[in-house]
Design a protein around this motif. Structure first.
Motif, mmCIF file in Angstrom:
data_model
loop_
_atom_site.group_PDB
_atom_site.id
_atom_site.type_symbol
_atom_site.label_atom_id
_atom_site.label_comp_id
_atom_site.label_asym_id
_atom_site.label_seq_id
_atom_site.Cartn_x
_atom_site.Cartn_y
_atom_site.Cartn_z
ATOM 1 N N LEU A 1 46.929 49.854 42.924
ATOM 2 C CA LEU A 1 46.606 51.234 43.319
ATOM 3 C C LEU A 1 45.255 51.179 44.008
ATOM 4 C CD1 LEU A 1 47.637 52.524 39.856
ATOM 5 C CD2 LEU A 1 48.784 53.206 41.948
ATOM 6 N N ASP A 2 45.225 51.510 45.292
ATOM 7 C CA ASP A 2 43.978 51.395 46.053
ATOM 8 C C ASP A 2 43.662 52.723 46.720
ATOM 9 O OD1 ASP A 2 41.845 50.825 47.704
ATOM 10 O OD2 ASP A 2 42.630 48.880 48.334
ATOM 11 N N GLY A 3 42.490 53.265 46.397
ATOM 12 C CA GLY A 3 42.099 54.566 46.926
ATOM 13 C C GLY A 3 41.967 54.606 48.439
ATOM 14 N N ARG B 1 35.281 43.343 53.537
ATOM 15 C CA ARG B 1 34.252 44.367 53.717
ATOM 16 C C ARG B 1 32.978 43.783 54.341
ATOM 17 N NH1 ARG B 1 35.010 49.044 51.294
ATOM 18 N NH2 ARG B 1 36.558 48.167 49.897
ATOM 19 N N LEU C 1 32.430 44.407 58.080
ATOM 20 C CA LEU C 1 32.417 45.766 58.639
ATOM 21 C C LEU C 1 31.341 45.935 59.707
ATOM 22 C CD1 LEU C 1 32.944 48.265 55.673
ATOM 23 C CD2 LEU C 1 34.440 47.827 57.623
ATOM 24 N N VAL D 1 46.088 55.831 47.119
ATOM 25 C CA VAL D 1 46.380 56.448 45.811
ATOM 26 C C VAL D 1 45.279 56.039 44.832
ATOM 27 C CG1 VAL D 1 48.009 56.529 43.895
ATOM 28 C CG2 VAL D 1 48.864 56.404 46.247
ATOM 29 N N ARG D 2 44.546 57.020 44.331
ATOM 30 C CA ARG D 2 43.444 56.734 43.406
ATOM 31 C C ARG D 2 43.922 56.791 41.974
ATOM 32 N NH1 ARG D 2 38.666 56.614 45.019
ATOM 33 N NH2 ARG D 2 37.808 57.120 42.987
ATOM 34 N N ALA E 1 39.018 46.686 39.515
ATOM 35 C CA ALA E 1 38.253 46.053 40.616
ATOM 36 C C ALA E 1 37.833 47.185 41.539
ATOM 37 C CB ALA E 1 39.102 45.013 41.331
ATOM 38 N N THR E 2 37.133 48.150 40.958
ATOM 39 C CA THR E 2 36.848 49.409 41.667
ATOM 40 C C THR E 2 35.603 49.330 42.544
ATOM 41 O OG1 THR E 2 35.787 50.172 39.643
ATOM 42 C CG2 THR E 2 38.034 50.924 40.032
ATOM 43 N N LEU F 1 36.387 42.998 37.462
ATOM 44 C CA LEU F 1 36.013 41.972 38.451
ATOM 45 C C LEU F 1 35.117 42.559 39.526
ATOM 46 C CD1 LEU F 1 39.492 40.605 39.637
ATOM 47 C CD2 LEU F 1 37.910 39.495 38.054
ATOM 48 N N GLY F 2 34.304 41.746 40.126
ATOM 49 C CA GLY F 2 33.586 42.148 41.340
ATOM 50 C C GLY F 2 32.432 43.099 41.067
ATOM 51 N N THR G 1 27.831 40.804 45.452
ATOM 52 C CA THR G 1 28.131 40.073 46.690
ATOM 53 C C THR G 1 29.513 39.427 46.580
ATOM 54 O OG1 THR G 1 26.870 38.229 45.801
ATOM 55 C CG2 THR G 1 25.756 39.608 47.411
ATOM 56 N N ALA G 2 29.988 38.930 47.716
ATOM 57 C CA ALA G 2 31.393 38.536 47.811
ATOM 58 C C ALA G 2 31.738 37.268 47.017
ATOM 59 C CB ALA G 2 31.739 38.330 49.291
ATOM 60 N N ARG H 1 24.278 35.141 52.155
ATOM 61 C CA ARG H 1 24.229 34.816 53.583
ATOM 62 C C ARG H 1 24.197 36.080 54.421
ATOM 63 N NH1 ARG H 1 26.710 29.485 54.447
ATOM 64 N NH2 ARG H 1 26.817 30.008 56.636
HETATM 65 C C1 FAD Z 1 29.114 46.946 55.061
HETATM 66 C C2 FAD Z 1 29.019 45.923 53.967
HETATM 67 C C3 FAD Z 1 28.622 44.631 54.285
HETATM 68 C C4 FAD Z 1 28.545 43.653 53.285
HETATM 69 N N1 FAD Z 1 28.159 42.403 53.638
HETATM 70 C C5 FAD Z 1 28.134 41.428 52.696
HETATM 71 C C6 FAD Z 1 27.787 40.083 53.054
HETATM 72 O O1 FAD Z 1 27.467 39.788 54.205
HETATM 73 N N2 FAD Z 1 27.836 39.130 52.077
HETATM 74 C C7 FAD Z 1 28.214 39.433 50.787
HETATM 75 O O2 FAD Z 1 28.277 38.530 49.947
HETATM 76 N N3 FAD Z 1 28.525 40.691 50.415
HETATM 77 C C8 FAD Z 1 28.499 41.708 51.341
HETATM 78 N N4 FAD Z 1 28.839 42.981 50.972
HETATM 79 C C9 FAD Z 1 29.219 43.240 49.568
HETATM 80 C C10 FAD Z 1 30.688 42.866 49.333
HETATM 81 O O3 FAD Z 1 31.474 43.505 50.302
HETATM 82 C C11 FAD Z 1 31.099 43.273 47.924
HETATM 83 O O4 FAD Z 1 30.364 42.480 47.011
HETATM 84 C C12 FAD Z 1 32.596 43.075 47.697
HETATM 85 O O5 FAD Z 1 33.324 43.904 48.556
HETATM 86 C C13 FAD Z 1 32.961 43.373 46.242
HETATM 87 O O6 FAD Z 1 34.344 43.387 46.095
HETATM 88 P P1 FAD Z 1 35.042 44.388 45.064
HETATM 89 O O7 FAD Z 1 36.492 44.079 45.124
HETATM 90 O O8 FAD Z 1 34.341 44.363 43.774
HETATM 91 O O9 FAD Z 1 34.777 45.855 45.660
HETATM 92 P P2 FAD Z 1 35.317 46.528 46.981
HETATM 93 O O10 FAD Z 1 35.516 45.541 48.060
HETATM 94 O O11 FAD Z 1 34.391 47.672 47.231
HETATM 95 O O12 FAD Z 1 36.747 47.108 46.590
HETATM 96 C C14 FAD Z 1 36.906 48.147 45.658
HETATM 97 C C15 FAD Z 1 38.184 48.892 45.976
HETATM 98 O O13 FAD Z 1 38.521 49.704 44.853
HETATM 99 C C16 FAD Z 1 38.981 50.958 45.329
HETATM 100 N N5 FAD Z 1 38.817 51.961 44.268
HETATM 101 C C17 FAD Z 1 37.671 52.381 43.685
HETATM 102 N N6 FAD Z 1 37.948 53.314 42.735
HETATM 103 C C18 FAD Z 1 39.298 53.443 42.717
HETATM 104 C C19 FAD Z 1 40.204 54.258 41.969
HETATM 105 N N7 FAD Z 1 39.767 55.104 41.030
HETATM 106 N N8 FAD Z 1 41.526 54.157 42.231
HETATM 107 C C20 FAD Z 1 41.983 53.290 43.177
HETATM 108 N N9 FAD Z 1 41.177 52.503 43.913
HETATM 109 C C21 FAD Z 1 39.851 52.587 43.688
HETATM 110 C C22 FAD Z 1 38.099 51.223 46.534
HETATM 111 O O14 FAD Z 1 38.689 52.191 47.370
HETATM 112 C C23 FAD Z 1 38.035 49.841 47.162
HETATM 113 O O15 FAD Z 1 39.120 49.642 48.051
HETATM 114 C C24 FAD Z 1 28.890 43.980 51.943
HETATM 115 C C25 FAD Z 1 29.267 45.286 51.617
HETATM 116 C C26 FAD Z 1 29.323 46.257 52.613
HETATM 117 C C27 FAD Z 1 29.730 47.665 52.253
#
Ligand code: FAD
Length: 394
Positions: free
Chosen positions: A22-24, A32, A35, A62-63, A90-91, A258-259, A271-272, A303
């Protein structure tokens, strides 16, 4: 991103597990970190998509609005209920506005999602001047992206130099010159405090009273873990959802995080690379491939990779020579620089181990440095191989 990596790995290791995602966001998973490259016009949105394996029940746009742990169900924004045996949160995170008590700057944007990127790109078409607020990694990348679109841009940062929490003054000054070479005006040492009308139209008011004109403002004030769901479900939350080395919530062994939303050993990794490492560990555990896999923390390099500059920074990068550690050990610093080429390399060592460093403008030794940082063995006596491919003394 963490969710996409987890699902890919889990289905590869055990195709029999039924998974609902389920991804909002309307657009399924994407990288990301790229971007700002989309904003700069270097990538198309479709270029940054992450693969989601076939057979996964993906509900995009869908959230999840509630988690009922007693009945092991989640409720989504359409009102549908989904049961689970295991729930993985993994929000991610949400953009933070560092000045909640001031009027938002006019035309204020964030850059966190592809939808933000689309709005920002459209706004660039009508803008004559722009301001990016916040001189951290995202602010620097965003300012360079706007400059690449030939939009005049001022980067405003409250710290004494760019990335002041990660970089020392020397690296901050060189990075500033890289931005200035790319046409970005940099204002450090003064915060942005709200919006104001200046002589040339709308603008951003700085702490020192100056107004920088801008009809487009991007706020990059850091992020905060998205933990509302977990908190409402009664899971232990501090800055993030508190997890142990198995990545399970410390309050419920059937819920994992996670994340960017997870807090592990007191650290929220935003970070990623740590997010991907966590995804690999959890996929190994839940697939049955390695039920003992654990995440024990990440020693990763952060990086910044843009067309204009390469930067890797890690650990105690701002520490100076002779600084004492708590155990009395002395800190040594190896550094080289070439100001004209905008190159600076600094390696911080203590007790014959690499504890931090900066590689700016030349990443030719980044793999050697990464191995040394991750190593458990002491460094060999020669160190020049960490800053030069000609070092040859290692
Ligand atoms: C513009 C930008 C540039 C970046 N550049 C770097 C970089 O160069 N190097 C680096 O290491 N990191 C970078 N980062 C950070 C990196 O993108 C994050 O650390 C990484 O995306 C974390 O992954 P994640 O899955 O935890 O979160 P996210 O990628 O944010 O994914 C979370 C997902 O969960 C969904 N979600 C949240 N709540 C709900 C809900 N209630 N129901 C359903 N879905 C939901 C969101 O819509 C989203 O799609 C950057 C971030 C941004 C915004």
């Amino acid at each position: 991103m963490a969710g996409a990596r987890f699902v890919s790995r889990l289905t590869a290791l055990n195709p029999d597990i039924r998974i609902t995602v389920l991804d909002g966001e309307l657009r399924p998973a994407y990288n990301r970190t790229l971007l700002t490259g989309v904003l700069a016009g270097h990538h198309r949105p479709e270029d940054i998509a992450l693969p989601l394996p076939p057979g996964v029940d993906l509900r995009a746009g869908v959230r999840v609005v509630a988690v009922h742990r007693a009945t092991r169900t989640v409720v989504d924004s359409t009102g549908a209920e989904h049961t689970y045996d295991t729930l993985v949160l993994a929000t991610g995170s949400r953009p933070h506005h560092p000045w909640p008590h001031t009027r938002p700057a006019s035309g204020g944007h964030h850059l966190h999602t592809l939808a933000d990127c689309r709005h920002l790109t459209a706004a660039c078409a009508d803008a004559r001047t722009s301001v990016v607020i916040g001189g951290g990694l995202l602010g620097v990348e965003t300012a360079l992206a706007l400059a690449a679109r030939t939009l005049p841009v001022t980067l405003v940062h409250r710290g004494p130099h760019l990335l002041h929490r990660r970089l020392d003054p020397k690296a901050g000054a060189l990075l500033r010159r890289v931005l200035e070479d790319a046409g970005v005006t940099v204002r450090t040492g003064t915060p942005a405090s709200g919006s104001a009308d200046g002589p040339g139209g709308p603008g951003v008011l700085l702490g020192n009273g100056d107004v920088v004109s801008a009809d487009l403002v991007v706020v990059t004030g850091g992020t905060r873990p998205r933990v509302g769901l977990a908190r409402a479900a009664g899971l232990p939350v501090r800055a993030g959802v508190v997890v142990d080395d198995t990545l399970a919530s410390v309050g419920d062994p059937d819920v994992y995080a996670l994340g960017d939303c997870a807090e592990h050993r007191g650290v929220v990794h935003d970070t990623a690379v740590p997010a991907w490492q966590q995804a690999e560990v959890l996929a190994a555990r839940l697939s049955g491939h390695d039920r003992h896999a654990r995440f024990t923390g990440a020693r990763t390099l952060t990086r910044l990779i843009t067309k204009e500059v390469d930067l890797a920074v890690f650990g105690e990068a701002t520490t100076g020579i002779g600084a004492g550690a708590r155990d009395g050990a002395r800190t040594d610093v190896l550094s080289v620089s070439d100001d004209r080429r905008r190159v600076y390399k600094k390696i911080v060592t203590r007790r014959d181990r690499v504890v931090g460093g900066i590689l700016l403008g030349d990443l030719s030794t980044v793999d050697t440095v990464r191995r040394a940082y991750e190593a458990t063995e002491p460094l060999p006596p020669g160190r020049l191989h960490l800053v030069s491919t000609l070092g040859g003394d290692g």
